[in-house]
Each structure stands twice: as structure tokens, then as C-alpha cells.
Design a protein around this motif. Structure first.
Motif, PDB file in Angstrom:
ATOM      1  N   MET A   1      35.999  45.921 -27.278  1.00 36.13           N
ATOM      2  CA  MET A   1      34.864  46.509 -26.596  1.00 36.13           C
ATOM      3  C   MET A   1      34.764  47.988 -26.974  1.00 36.13           C
ATOM      4  N   PRO A   2      33.570  48.444 -27.359  1.00 37.33           N
ATOM      5  CA  PRO A   2      33.426  49.853 -27.744  1.00 37.33           C
ATOM      6  C   PRO A   2      33.559  50.782 -26.539  1.00 37.33           C
ATOM      7  N   ARG A   3      34.139  51.911 -26.785  1.00 45.48           N
ATOM      8  CA  ARG A   3      34.274  52.899 -25.717  1.00 45.48           C
ATOM      9  C   ARG A   3      33.026  53.766 -25.708  1.00 45.48           C
ATOM     10  N   LEU A   4      32.480  53.975 -24.547  1.00 42.89           N
ATOM     11  CA  LEU A   4      31.282  54.792 -24.404  1.00 42.89           C
ATOM     12  C   LEU A   4      31.663  56.152 -23.840  1.00 42.89           C
ATOM     13  N   ARG A   5      30.957  57.154 -24.307  1.00 44.08           N
ATOM     14  CA  ARG A   5      31.201  58.508 -23.831  1.00 44.08           C
ATOM     15  C   ARG A   5      29.919  59.030 -23.202  1.00 44.08           C
ATOM     16  N   LEU A   6      30.012  59.513 -21.990  1.00 42.74           N
ATOM     17  CA  LEU A   6      28.873  60.064 -21.278  1.00 42.74           C
ATOM     18  C   LEU A   6      29.009  61.581 -21.273  1.00 42.74           C
TER      19      LEU A   6
END
Length: 72
Positions: free
Chosen positions: A1-6
Motif C-alpha cells: 500500500m502506498p504511503r500518503l503524505r499530507l
């Protein structure tokens, strides 16, 4: 699963006039894509769950359209 950055970019209160906010165009472009769907173009939905469902469906539609055309 790709890691998302906010990343939250806040506007500076001491600067007057127009200033480009980094990566804001990505959000505005996504909202403009969502308004292509009739149900999301106006505020028809009364329930937040219904709106979230239509946003999910619009995202799926955009993804499938991009994959079908060969753009990723």
C-alpha cells in the motif's frame, strides 16, 4: 500500500496581494474534475455519507478513464 503524505500549507497573514501557494493547483484540479459529474456539480446531497459515496464513485470513474486511455 502506498504511503500518503499530507502537507498543510497555510497562508501568511503579513503578505498582501497574490502569492502562489505550492501544490494548491492539484486540489483545485481535482475539484474541477469532480464537478464534471452532474451530482457533484451542485449541492444536491443532504447526507454527508451520500456525498462521500459520490466523490468515491467520481474518483473511481476518473481512475478507470485514465487507465483506459493509457495515461497513468
Amino acid at each position: 500500500m502506498p504511503r500518503l503524505r499530507l502537507e498543510i500549507v497555510k497562508r501568511s497573514d503579513d503578505i498582501m496581494g497574490f502569492i502562489v501557494v505550492p501544490r494548491r493547483w492539484v486540489v483545485e484540479r481535482t475539484f474541477s474534475w469532480f464537478t464534471r459529474n452532474r451530482r457533484l456539480a451542485k449541492d444536491f446531497e443532504n447526507l454527508a455519507e451520500t456525498l462521500a459515496t459520490f466523490v468515491t464513485l467520481a474518483s473511481i470513474q476518473l481512475t478507470l478513464t485514465r487507465f483506459a486511455s493509457g495515461k497513468s
